[in-house]
Design an enzyme around this catalytic site. Sequence first.
Site, PDB file in Angstrom:
ATOM      1  N   CYS A 152       0.855  -1.207   0.016  1.00 33.49           N
ATOM      2  CA  CYS A 152      -0.044  -0.139  -0.054  1.00 33.49           C
ATOM      3  C   CYS A 152       0.464   0.949   0.213  1.00 33.49           C
ATOM      4  O   CYS A 152       2.879   1.245  -0.644  1.00 33.49           O
ATOM      5  CB  CYS A 152      -0.698   0.040   0.881  1.00 33.49           C
ATOM      6  SG  CYS A 152      -0.276   0.085   2.804  1.00 33.49           S
ATOM      7  N   CYS A 208      -1.339   0.717   6.870  1.00 30.21           N
ATOM      8  CA  CYS A 208      -3.101   0.589   7.465  1.00 30.21           C
ATOM      9  C   CYS A 208      -3.042  -0.861   6.870  1.00 30.21           C
ATOM     10  O   CYS A 208      -3.854  -2.145   7.269  1.00 30.21           O
ATOM     11  CB  CYS A 208      -3.899   1.711   7.132  1.00 30.21           C
ATOM     12  SG  CYS A 208      -3.617   2.832   7.871  1.00 30.21           S
ATOM     13  N   SER A 255      -1.627  -2.776   3.762  1.00 31.77           N
ATOM     14  CA  SER A 255      -0.978  -3.899   3.438  1.00 31.77           C
ATOM     15  C   SER A 255      -0.633  -4.817   4.721  1.00 31.77           C
ATOM     16  O   SER A 255      -0.535  -5.716   4.801  1.00 31.77           O
ATOM     17  CB  SER A 255       0.992  -3.511   2.785  1.00 31.77           C
ATOM     18  OG  SER A 255       1.272  -2.507   3.358  1.00 31.77           O
ATOM     19  N   ASP A 295      -8.620   3.698   0.754  1.00 36.72           N
ATOM     20  CA  ASP A 295      -7.083   4.375   2.490  1.00 36.72           C
ATOM     21  C   ASP A 295      -8.022   4.659   3.424  1.00 36.72           C
ATOM     22  O   ASP A 295      -8.424   5.913   3.200  1.00 36.72           O
ATOM     23  CB  ASP A 295      -6.350   5.265   2.051  1.00 36.72           C
ATOM     24  CG  ASP A 295      -5.404   5.701   2.754  1.00 36.72           C
ATOM     25  OD1 ASP A 295      -5.610   5.231   4.096  1.00 36.72           O
ATOM     26  OD2 ASP A 295      -4.595   6.660   1.732  1.00 36.72           O
TER      27      ASP A 295
HETATM   28  P1  4NP Z   1      -1.865   2.752   3.815  1.00 33.67           P
HETATM   29  O1  4NP Z   1      -2.411   4.441   4.282  1.00 33.67           O
HETATM   30  O2  4NP Z   1      -1.216   3.260   2.889  1.00 33.67           O
HETATM   31  O3  4NP Z   1      -2.916   1.653   4.140  1.00 33.67           O
HETATM   32  O4  4NP Z   1      -0.681   2.225   5.238  1.00 33.67           O
HETATM   33  C1  4NP Z   1      -1.417   5.135   4.867  1.00 33.67           C
HETATM   34  C2  4NP Z   1      -0.589   5.204   5.666  1.00 33.67           C
HETATM   35  C3  4NP Z   1       0.462   6.704   5.576  1.00 33.67           C
HETATM   36  C4  4NP Z   1      -0.633   7.376   4.871  1.00 33.67           C
HETATM   37  C5  4NP Z   1      -1.521   7.430   3.498  1.00 33.67           C
HETATM   38  C6  4NP Z   1      -2.044   6.359   4.041  1.00 33.67           C
HETATM   39  N1  4NP Z   1       0.437   9.287   4.808  1.00 33.67           N
HETATM   40  O5  4NP Z   1       0.114  10.104   4.313  1.00 33.67           O
HETATM   41  O6  4NP Z   1       1.209   9.126   6.139  1.00 33.67           O
END
Ligand code: 4NP
Length: 155
Positions: A7, A12, A14, A120
Amino acid sequence: MKILFVCLGNICRSPMAEAIFQHKIEEFGWENKVETDSAGTAAYHIGERPDHRTLQVLESNNIFTSHRARQVSANDDEEFDHIIAMDSSNQADLKQKFRTTNILMMRDYDEGHAGAAVPDPYYGDLSDFEEVYQILDRSIDAFIQREIKPFFHAS
Ligand code: 4NP
């Protein structure tokens, strides 16, 4: 057989996918035959434990993980048999990084939702993480039936 879930942040979606997949693989008794990991396309959270809401939803389903976030690395495409992206932006980033077209989409295994994103949940609340859990649980069941089971039965 090595499977990588990818991800954006690797805190979150992955790591939740990796932990659910590992749990199911253990239920099948294939833990010595299948390895799994997860990674993020971005570097923001390298070394961090998964988001507390990912851990909370996993624990409420009796699933535990020791994962710490890492970024996708240049040789992951040689290392892993299947690389599975959570959304089309992750997939596009991976295709650019590896110059390969063989990046799977998680929801191509979620019946009726081919091409859709695993949404997300980072800026959402716990209910968004619970929805991600349900999506991943269904999609990973189908992934195992379609890609993992036939591999063992054929070999
Ligand atoms: P993930 O979610 O890609 O499912 O781990 C996110 C975690 C952090 C961020 C964006 C999405 N961020 O912008 O920090």
